[in-house]
Design an enzyme around this catalytic site. Structure first.
Site, PDB file in Angstrom:
ATOM      1  N   HIS A 186       5.817  -8.572  -4.883  1.00 29.54           N
ATOM      2  CA  HIS A 186       6.436  -7.240  -4.853  1.00 29.54           C
ATOM      3  C   HIS A 186       7.471  -7.223  -5.992  1.00 29.54           C
ATOM      4  CE1 HIS A 186       9.076  -4.065  -3.213  1.00 29.54           C
ATOM      5  NE2 HIS A 186       8.102  -3.732  -2.397  1.00 29.54           N
ATOM      6  N   ASP A 194       9.527 -14.745   0.601  1.00 31.09           N
ATOM      7  CA  ASP A 194       9.691 -13.328   0.899  1.00 31.09           C
ATOM      8  C   ASP A 194       8.802 -13.027   2.111  1.00 31.09           C
ATOM      9  OD1 ASP A 194       9.338 -10.607   1.107  1.00 31.09           O
ATOM     10  OD2 ASP A 194       8.945 -10.261  -1.021  1.00 31.09           O
ATOM     11  N   GLN A 241       6.395  -8.965   4.555  1.00 31.87           N
ATOM     12  CA  GLN A 241       5.107  -8.545   5.127  1.00 31.87           C
ATOM     13  C   GLN A 241       4.602  -9.505   6.196  1.00 31.87           C
ATOM     14  OE1 GLN A 241       3.441  -5.744   4.773  1.00 31.87           O
ATOM     15  NE2 GLN A 241       4.862  -4.939   3.260  1.00 31.87           N
ATOM     16  N   LYS A 290      10.575  -3.054   8.710  1.00 31.24           N
ATOM     17  CA  LYS A 290       9.134  -3.331   8.764  1.00 31.24           C
ATOM     18  C   LYS A 290       8.733  -4.004  10.078  1.00 31.24           C
ATOM     19  CE  LYS A 290       8.386  -3.238   3.829  1.00 31.24           C
ATOM     20  NZ  LYS A 290       8.180  -3.953   2.573  1.00 31.24           N
ATOM     21  N   CYS A 339       4.437  -1.107  -5.460  1.00 31.43           N
ATOM     22  CA  CYS A 339       5.510  -1.954  -6.009  1.00 31.43           C
ATOM     23  C   CYS A 339       4.965  -3.311  -6.427  1.00 31.43           C
ATOM     24  CB  CYS A 339       6.656  -2.159  -5.020  1.00 31.43           C
ATOM     25  SG  CYS A 339       7.476  -0.653  -4.553  1.00 31.43           S
TER      26      CYS A 339
HETATM   27  C1  LIG Z   1       8.767  -4.143   1.459  1.00 38.47           C
HETATM   28  C2  LIG Z   1       8.749  -5.384   0.701  1.00 38.47           C
HETATM   29  C3  LIG Z   1       9.861  -5.812  -0.022  1.00 38.47           C
HETATM   30  C4  LIG Z   1      11.099  -4.974  -0.165  1.00 38.47           C
HETATM   31  O1  LIG Z   1      11.678  -4.726   1.072  1.00 38.47           O
HETATM   32  P1  LIG Z   1      12.881  -3.674   1.183  1.00 38.47           P
HETATM   33  O2  LIG Z   1      12.960  -3.433   2.645  1.00 38.47           O
HETATM   34  O3  LIG Z   1      12.442  -2.459   0.410  1.00 38.47           O
HETATM   35  O4  LIG Z   1      14.076  -4.313   0.611  1.00 38.47           O
HETATM   36  C5  LIG Z   1       9.795  -7.028  -0.672  1.00 38.47           C
HETATM   37  N1  LIG Z   1       8.701  -7.790  -0.602  1.00 38.47           N
HETATM   38  C6  LIG Z   1       7.611  -7.426   0.086  1.00 38.47           C
HETATM   39  C7  LIG Z   1       6.435  -8.340   0.148  1.00 38.47           C
HETATM   40  C8  LIG Z   1       7.597  -6.210   0.753  1.00 38.47           C
HETATM   41  O5  LIG Z   1       6.523  -5.838   1.414  1.00 38.47           O
END
Ligand SMILES: *Cc1c(COP(=O)(O)O)cnc(C)c1O
Length: 432
Positions: free
Chosen positions: A149, A226, A229, A252, A390
């Site tokens: 992302h 990260d 997801q 999320k 993104c």
């Molecule tokens: C949504 C997402 C982000 C960013 O998250 P925010 O809530 O917008 O800060 C970063 N990495 C991944 C894989 C995402 O899906």
């Protein structure tokens, strides 16, 4: 609750436990209709049609308990935390710290002060990348993967610009999997940090982070995962994984927007300098010198997002009550059903075809722009994401402007998928 109860500490403490959600679901099978009834928004009509929400990768919907807990906080215990000696301030502080402990338990962090509240995944990554500037020098390497992302690319580019370090990218294969033999070759003692997502948002691929972490540690590199997801679908065990940092967002995982978590190993959090200066993060301030507060407060300058921090705990309770096993089972069924049905459409191509993926279907139809399909099916009440998600480097890899991404959650149904597939067929007919 009545006003006079506010005076009675023990009674209000009882009330705080209602931020804890109890559902007592039978762990065998999900009663989807019952689950759906927890989400008020799902009863809505959009453009005159029952809402079909397949944009869970962008943000999840919120159950009633989460929505109510926010109101409850403001109606009953709103006060600033860690500051006042008065009752409400203590209650708010207790609830906030109880939520931190809930997160610690959920991700199995060793210590509660290794759990830092942030505004979301993006802030968590920026905090680490910015702090690493004091530990990285020219010639060092920062590694990300081809399926990141933008949030997990741009902060590292800032770091490289600041320090003269070099950004190195783990390449991917056509099916959306990272190439581990290339990763092995790219790793060296120059590698200072490897930042990868647990699960790709654009393709749904589950990355082999256990392997990535193990190999990175062999050359002395830190690893940031990260988990934005991954956390909607699974319960990460940060000690078991051994990662140095793990970040995710509340919105999320059925929680509120504007709150997220940075987990960091104690030794790493101690090595990083504070991210922001202000109240709450200091031990002592004079004009000559300021000393910083201990973890986790060193990274939590200013009044935090108290309400949403507390309610993140409610969301985690909710997901655990539904049960991650149940969630995974339902989402897996939805994924294979949707994949099968969509592939019946001529000219449709799915991007991200690894066996190891979550409930995300990213696709295009030959000769049709994804945006046009998104617009038509929106008129039919169906919410999907169209565009680059993104993750432009992935789109560049496939040489496409974007995809249509349907991302399913445990509250979605096969009937919704049927309606969606019919809608895509209709859109295709109109556009070709
Ligand atoms: C949504 C997402 C982000 C960013 O998250 P925010 O809530 O917008 O800060 C970063 N990495 C991944 C894989 C995402 O899906």
């Amino acid at each position: 609750m009545h006003k006079k109860d506010l005076l009675n500490n023990s009674s209000i403490r009882g009330q705080i436990t209602t931020f804890v959600f109890r559902k007592n679901l039978n762990n065998k099978m999900l009663d989807i209709q019952k689950i759906r009834a927890d989400f008020p928004i799902l009863e809505q009509k959009v453009n005159g049609k029952p809402l079909i929400y397949f944009d869970n990768g962008a943000t999840s919907q919120k159950p009633r308990v989460v929505i109510d807990a926010i109101t409850k906080y403001y109606e009953e215990i709103n006060a600033n935390i860690h500051r006042g000696v008065h009752t409400l301030s203590q209650l708010a502080t207790d609830a906030y710290e109880a939520s931190r402990e809930k997160v610690r338990n959920h991700i199995n962090a060793k210590e509660v002060y290794e759990v830092i509240f942030t505004s979301g995944t993006t802030q968590g990554i920026n905090l680490v990348a910015s702090g690493m500037a004091s530990l990285v020098k020219e010639g060092d390497e920062i590694m990300v993967s081809a399926v990141e992302h933008h949030s997990n690319i741009v902060p590292w580019q800032f770091l490289c610009e600041k320090t003269g370090a070099k950004l190195v990218v783990i390449p991917m294969k056509e099916n959306g999997e990272l190439i581990m033999s290339e990763y092995d070759k790219l790793l060296s003692t120059k590698t200072k940090i490897v930042a990868v997502n647990h699960i790709s948002n654009a393709l749904g691929t589950i990355n082999p982070i256990e392997y990535i972490i193990k190999k990175a540690h062999e050359v002395g590199a830190a690893v940031l995962v990260d988990g934005a997801q991954a956390t909607p679908h699974l319960k990460p065990d940060v000690q078991d994984l051994g990662c140095d940092f793990y970040v995710f967002s509340g919105h999320k995982i059925c929680g509120p927007t504007g709150v997220g978590i940075l987990y960091g190993k104690e030794e790493w959090l101690n090595m990083l300098p504070p991210y922001m200066g202000g109240g709450e993060m200091i031990k002592e301030v004079t004009f000559e010198k300021t000393t910083y507060a201990d973890l986790p407060h060193k990274f939590e300058a200013g009044t935090p997002n108290i309400a949403d921090g507390i309610v993140l705990g409610t969301a985690i309770d909710y997901l655990n009550e539904v049960g991650f096993e149940n969630i995974q089972k339902q989402e897996k069924e939805l994924l294979s059903y949707a994949t099968e049905k969509l592939l019946e459409i001529e000219g449709l191509k799915i991007f991200g075809t690894s066996e190891n993926k979550t409930s995300v279907v990213s696709f295009n139809i030959e000769g049709i722009h994804p945006y046009d399909i998104g617009t038509i099916i929106d008129k039919l009440g169906i919410a999907v994401r169209t565009g680059h998600h993104c993750a432009q480097p992935i789109m560049n890899y496939f040489n496409i402007p974007g995809t249509i991404r349907a991302s399913f959650s445990f509250y979605n149904t096969k009937e919704e998928i049927d309606t969606f597939v019919e809608a895509v067929k209709k859109a295709k007919m109109m556009l070709s």
